[in-house]
Enzyme design. Sequence first.
Site, PDB file in Angstrom:
ATOM      1  CB  SER A 220      45.973 -21.149  98.888  1.00 18.10           C
ATOM      2  OG  SER A 220      45.895 -22.008 100.129  1.00 18.10           O
TER       3      SER A 220
ATOM      4  CG  ASP B 129      48.066 -26.985 106.785  1.00 20.08           C
ATOM      5  OD1 ASP B 129      48.008 -25.796 106.561  1.00 20.08           O
ATOM      6  OD2 ASP B 129      47.993 -27.957 105.697  1.00 20.08           O
TER       7      ASP B 129
ATOM      8  CG  HIS C  29      44.995 -19.290 107.276  1.00 23.41           C
ATOM      9  ND1 HIS C  29      44.458 -18.386 106.381  1.00 23.41           N
ATOM     10  CD2 HIS C  29      46.218 -19.544 106.786  1.00 23.41           C
ATOM     11  CE1 HIS C  29      45.096 -18.815 105.091  1.00 23.41           C
ATOM     12  NE2 HIS C  29      46.127 -19.334 105.397  1.00 23.41           N
ATOM     13  CG  LEU C  30      47.863 -16.101 112.872  1.00 26.31           C
ATOM     14  CD1 LEU C  30      48.345 -15.561 114.459  1.00 26.31           C
ATOM     15  CD2 LEU C  30      48.979 -15.134 112.084  1.00 26.31           C
TER      16      LEU C  30
HETATM   17  P1  AMP Z   1      47.908 -20.480 102.933  1.00 32.84           P
HETATM   18  O1  AMP Z   1      48.311 -21.081 101.688  1.00 32.84           O
HETATM   19  O2  AMP Z   1      48.535 -19.651 103.748  1.00 32.84           O
HETATM   20  O3  AMP Z   1      46.526 -19.807 102.498  1.00 32.84           O
HETATM   21  O4  AMP Z   1      47.403 -21.582 103.912  1.00 32.84           O
HETATM   22  C1  AMP Z   1      46.169 -22.361 103.749  1.00 32.84           C
HETATM   23  C2  AMP Z   1      46.343 -23.696 104.195  1.00 32.84           C
HETATM   24  O5  AMP Z   1      45.302 -24.445 104.372  1.00 32.84           O
HETATM   25  C3  AMP Z   1      47.361 -24.620 103.560  1.00 32.84           C
HETATM   26  O6  AMP Z   1      48.506 -24.953 104.296  1.00 32.84           O
HETATM   27  C4  AMP Z   1      46.464 -25.898 103.454  1.00 32.84           C
HETATM   28  O7  AMP Z   1      47.183 -27.071 103.339  1.00 32.84           O
HETATM   29  C5  AMP Z   1      45.573 -25.713 104.551  1.00 32.84           C
HETATM   30  N1  AMP Z   1      44.066 -26.438 104.282  1.00 32.84           N
HETATM   31  C6  AMP Z   1      43.476 -26.265 102.932  1.00 32.84           C
HETATM   32  N2  AMP Z   1      42.112 -26.866 103.235  1.00 32.84           N
HETATM   33  C7  AMP Z   1      42.258 -27.516 104.448  1.00 32.84           C
HETATM   34  C8  AMP Z   1      41.336 -28.204 105.167  1.00 32.84           C
HETATM   35  N3  AMP Z   1      40.145 -28.445 104.727  1.00 32.84           N
HETATM   36  N4  AMP Z   1      41.887 -28.674 106.512  1.00 32.84           N
HETATM   37  C9  AMP Z   1      42.831 -28.131 107.161  1.00 32.84           C
HETATM   38  N5  AMP Z   1      43.615 -27.390 106.371  1.00 32.84           N
HETATM   39  C10 AMP Z   1      43.472 -27.218 105.205  1.00 32.84           C
END
Ligand code: AMP
Length: 115
Positions: free
Chosen positions: A96, A32, A101-102
């Site tokens: 978001s 992440d 994704h897990l």
């Molecule tokens: P969620 O809020 O559960 O949808 O998790 C999305 C996650 O994706 C968040 O923890 C972000 O920090 C992560 N994220 C967003 N963009 C990227 C990226 N380009 N590479 C890795 N992680 C990302």
Amino acid sequence: MTDPDCLFCKIVSKDVPAQLVLDRDDVLAFRDVNPQAPTHVLVIPKQHVASLEAVPDDGGQLLASLVAACNEVAREDGVAGAYRLVTNIGRGAGQSVDHLHLHVLGGRGMTWPPG
Ligand code: AMP
């Protein structure tokens, strides 16, 4: 199936860089970008599925692959036996990125209930 507008599909296609941890036929894992724990890895299906809620009724093999990948990530990161899996479904729960994704979180103490 991929979604050209989806950030995680672009990570699968390598159009967006990521720190890969594991790359399997059907599953990808990467760190992440905004880690919430010493181990914070996202495990995703390579095919576009919007969230856990969108997994089809015949998606058992996909779920098994995701769980196996999470367990492998935990072992390789040294957090086996003490880690948390989280998946957010919908904006109200904190999702978001609309690609299943897990979150594999470990390496520090965890509290309950989660925020
Ligand atoms: P969620 O809020 O559960 O949808 O998790 C999305 C996650 O994706 C968040 O923890 C972000 O920090 C992560 N994220 C967003 N963009 C990227 C990226 N380009 N590479 C890795 N992680 C990302």
